[in-house]
Design a protein around this motif. Structure first.
Motif, PDB file in Angstrom:
ATOM      1  N   GLU A   1     -44.010  15.715  -2.498  1.00 38.94           N
ATOM      2  CA  GLU A   1     -43.311  15.873  -1.227  1.00 38.94           C
ATOM      3  C   GLU A   1     -43.126  17.317  -0.752  1.00 38.94           C
ATOM      4  OE1 GLU A   1     -42.504  13.343   0.659  1.00 38.94           O
ATOM      5  OE2 GLU A   1     -42.774  11.707  -0.772  1.00 38.94           O
ATOM      6  N   CYS A   2     -43.117  18.278  -1.674  1.00 35.76           N
ATOM      7  CA  CYS A   2     -42.700  19.643  -1.319  1.00 35.76           C
ATOM      8  C   CYS A   2     -43.787  20.698  -1.482  1.00 35.76           C
ATOM      9  CB  CYS A   2     -41.495  20.056  -2.159  1.00 35.76           C
ATOM     10  SG  CYS A   2     -40.171  18.841  -2.237  1.00 35.76           S
TER      11      CYS A   2
ATOM     12  N   SER B   1     -46.344  26.617  -6.989  1.00 35.48           N
ATOM     13  CA  SER B   1     -45.542  27.503  -7.843  1.00 35.48           C
ATOM     14  C   SER B   1     -44.257  27.941  -7.164  1.00 35.48           C
ATOM     15  CB  SER B   1     -46.362  28.737  -8.225  1.00 35.48           C
ATOM     16  OG  SER B   1     -47.518  28.360  -8.922  1.00 35.48           O
ATOM     17  N   LEU B   2     -43.814  27.192  -6.155  1.00 37.67           N
ATOM     18  CA  LEU B   2     -42.597  27.472  -5.395  1.00 37.67           C
ATOM     19  C   LEU B   2     -42.662  28.815  -4.667  1.00 37.67           C
ATOM     20  CD1 LEU B   2     -41.718  25.750  -8.142  1.00 37.67           C
ATOM     21  CD2 LEU B   2     -39.480  26.077  -7.173  1.00 37.67           C
ATOM     22  N   GLN B   3     -43.866  29.285  -4.376  1.00 36.17           N
ATOM     23  CA  GLN B   3     -44.041  30.621  -3.825  1.00 36.17           C
ATOM     24  C   GLN B   3     -43.813  30.725  -2.320  1.00 36.17           C
ATOM     25  OE1 GLN B   3     -46.542  28.638  -4.836  1.00 36.17           O
ATOM     26  NE2 GLN B   3     -48.304  28.846  -3.471  1.00 36.17           N
ATOM     27  N   GLY B   4     -43.744  29.603  -1.591  1.00 38.03           N
ATOM     28  CA  GLY B   4     -43.567  29.661  -0.146  1.00 38.03           C
ATOM     29  C   GLY B   4     -44.812  30.193   0.526  1.00 38.03           C
ATOM     30  N   ARG B   5     -44.756  30.321   1.865  1.00 41.98           N
ATOM     31  CA  ARG B   5     -45.912  30.863   2.589  1.00 41.98           C
ATOM     32  C   ARG B   5     -45.553  31.106   4.045  1.00 41.98           C
ATOM     33  NH1 ARG B   5     -48.856  26.509   5.281  1.00 41.98           N
ATOM     34  NH2 ARG B   5     -47.938  24.543   4.666  1.00 41.98           N
TER      35      ARG B   5
ATOM     36  N   VAL C   1     -35.298  16.784  -7.621  1.00 42.28           N
ATOM     37  CA  VAL C   1     -36.096  17.892  -7.091  1.00 42.28           C
ATOM     38  C   VAL C   1     -35.325  19.205  -7.251  1.00 42.28           C
ATOM     39  CG1 VAL C   1     -37.051  18.915  -4.986  1.00 42.28           C
ATOM     40  CG2 VAL C   1     -37.493  16.520  -5.512  1.00 42.28           C
ATOM     41  N   LEU C   2     -34.033  19.177  -6.958  1.00 38.14           N
ATOM     42  CA  LEU C   2     -33.230  20.401  -7.102  1.00 38.14           C
ATOM     43  C   LEU C   2     -33.163  20.840  -8.564  1.00 38.14           C
ATOM     44  CD1 LEU C   2     -30.362  19.753  -4.535  1.00 38.14           C
ATOM     45  CD2 LEU C   2     -32.415  21.162  -4.265  1.00 38.14           C
ATOM     46  N   ILE C   3     -33.066  19.901  -9.487  1.00 37.34           N
ATOM     47  CA  ILE C   3     -33.088  20.245 -10.913  1.00 37.34           C
ATOM     48  C   ILE C   3     -34.411  20.922 -11.253  1.00 37.34           C
ATOM     49  CG2 ILE C   3     -33.215  19.268 -13.249  1.00 37.34           C
ATOM     50  CD1 ILE C   3     -31.127  17.186 -12.289  1.00 37.34           C
ATOM     51  N   TYR C   4     -35.498  20.372 -10.745  1.00 39.74           N
ATOM     52  CA  TYR C   4     -36.816  20.962 -10.995  1.00 39.74           C
ATOM     53  C   TYR C   4     -36.894  22.386 -10.435  1.00 39.74           C
ATOM     54  CZ  TYR C   4     -41.781  21.934 -10.599  1.00 39.74           C
ATOM     55  OH  TYR C   4     -43.007  22.537 -10.656  1.00 39.74           O
ATOM     56  N   VAL C   5     -36.476  22.570  -9.212  1.00 34.70           N
ATOM     57  CA  VAL C   5     -36.521  23.899  -8.592  1.00 34.70           C
ATOM     58  C   VAL C   5     -35.664  24.870  -9.397  1.00 34.70           C
ATOM     59  CG1 VAL C   5     -35.830  25.231  -6.552  1.00 34.70           C
ATOM     60  CG2 VAL C   5     -37.096  23.089  -6.267  1.00 34.70           C
ATOM     61  N   LYS C   6     -34.444  24.465  -9.742  1.00 32.38           N
ATOM     62  CA  LYS C   6     -33.541  25.349 -10.477  1.00 32.38           C
ATOM     63  C   LYS C   6     -34.061  25.687 -11.871  1.00 32.38           C
ATOM     64  CE  LYS C   6     -29.253  23.851 -10.098  1.00 32.38           C
ATOM     65  NZ  LYS C   6     -28.032  23.107  -9.776  1.00 32.38           N
TER      66      LYS C   6
ATOM     67  N   LEU D   1     -39.078  29.135  -3.166  1.00 34.06           N
ATOM     68  CA  LEU D   1     -37.919  28.523  -3.833  1.00 34.06           C
ATOM     69  C   LEU D   1     -37.731  29.062  -5.244  1.00 34.06           C
ATOM     70  CD1 LEU D   1     -38.498  24.841  -2.682  1.00 34.06           C
ATOM     71  CD2 LEU D   1     -36.980  26.558  -1.669  1.00 34.06           C
ATOM     72  N   GLY D   2     -38.689  29.825  -5.733  1.00 30.36           N
ATOM     73  CA  GLY D   2     -38.623  30.390  -7.072  1.00 30.36           C
ATOM     74  C   GLY D   2     -37.860  31.705  -7.093  1.00 30.36           C
ATOM     75  N   VAL D   3     -38.233  32.570  -8.012  1.00 31.75           N
ATOM     76  CA  VAL D   3     -37.495  33.820  -8.230  1.00 31.75           C
ATOM     77  C   VAL D   3     -37.596  34.801  -7.073  1.00 31.75           C
ATOM     78  CG1 VAL D   3     -37.583  33.666 -10.736  1.00 31.75           C
ATOM     79  CG2 VAL D   3     -39.392  34.868  -9.535  1.00 31.75           C
ATOM     80  N   THR D   4     -38.617  34.692  -6.235  1.00 32.76           N
ATOM     81  CA  THR D   4     -38.738  35.620  -5.111  1.00 32.76           C
ATOM     82  C   THR D   4     -37.980  35.143  -3.877  1.00 32.76           C
ATOM     83  OG1 THR D   4     -40.787  34.593  -4.347  1.00 32.76           O
ATOM     84  CG2 THR D   4     -40.991  36.453  -5.888  1.00 32.76           C
TER      85      THR D   4
END
Length: 166
Positions: A47-48, A55-59, A116-121, A71-74
């Motif tokens: 879904e996301c 890798s939760l890197q956005g764009r 999903v939030l648990i995964y992201v965190k 959504l990751g460390v950056t």
């Protein structure tokens, strides 16, 4: 009782009473492993990841200036409480705010959004998780997160040094 012995007694009492107060909350705080993490990873991928990246890197995407945040460390998702993050996923965001996050409350159940939030965190460094946990009402979130993390250690300045002289 006075002096260093009293200071040690007081520090231990505060720590023990604090641990007792959050004991019941430990069962409510998700760990970063097990079935919820796996479920969250699967849902995130389905879904996301198409927008936020594998890798939760956005764009940068769509019309000029429209950005899909990492959504990751950056990113800065860790600066929002779970309630804010849940609301954003469930209801989406205002396209006028430079983002077009769709609402997922018609596609995902509450437990799926939480997974999903648990995964992201789980991708955040421990210090981000502690700071984010502190945003929750009740104030004990950071301590609960610290106690649940098997890799965490208490900082050396957590308790005042107690003098050993009499």
């Amino acid at each position: 009782m006075q002096g260093p012995a009293f200071a040690a007694y007081l520090a231990a009492s505060v720590l023990i009473s604090g641990l007792g107060a959050v004991g019941a909350a430990l069962a409510l705080t998700p760990s970063f492993g097990g079935p919820e993490l796996s479920r969250g990873a699967r849902i995130y991928t389905e879904e996301c990841a198409g927008c936020h990246g594998a890798s939760l890197q956005g764009r940068i995407a769509g019309p000029p200036g429209q950005r899909i945040p990492p959504l990751g460390v950056t990113g800065h998702a860790w600066q929002h409480s779970d309630a804010e993050l849940f609301r954003l996923v469930a209801r989406g965001s205002n396209p006028g705010a430079g983002s077009a996050m769709p609402a997922f409350d018609d596609r995902l159940a509450q437990a799926e959004i939480e997974a999903v939030l648990i995964y992201v965190k789980s991708h955040w460094p421990a210090r981000f998780r502690y700071q984010q946990a502190a945003l929750h009402p009740g104030g004990d979130g950071a301590l609960v997160a610290l106690l649940r993390d098997p890799d965490a250690t208490l900082p050396g300045d957590c308790l005042p040094a107690v003098a050993t002289t009499r």
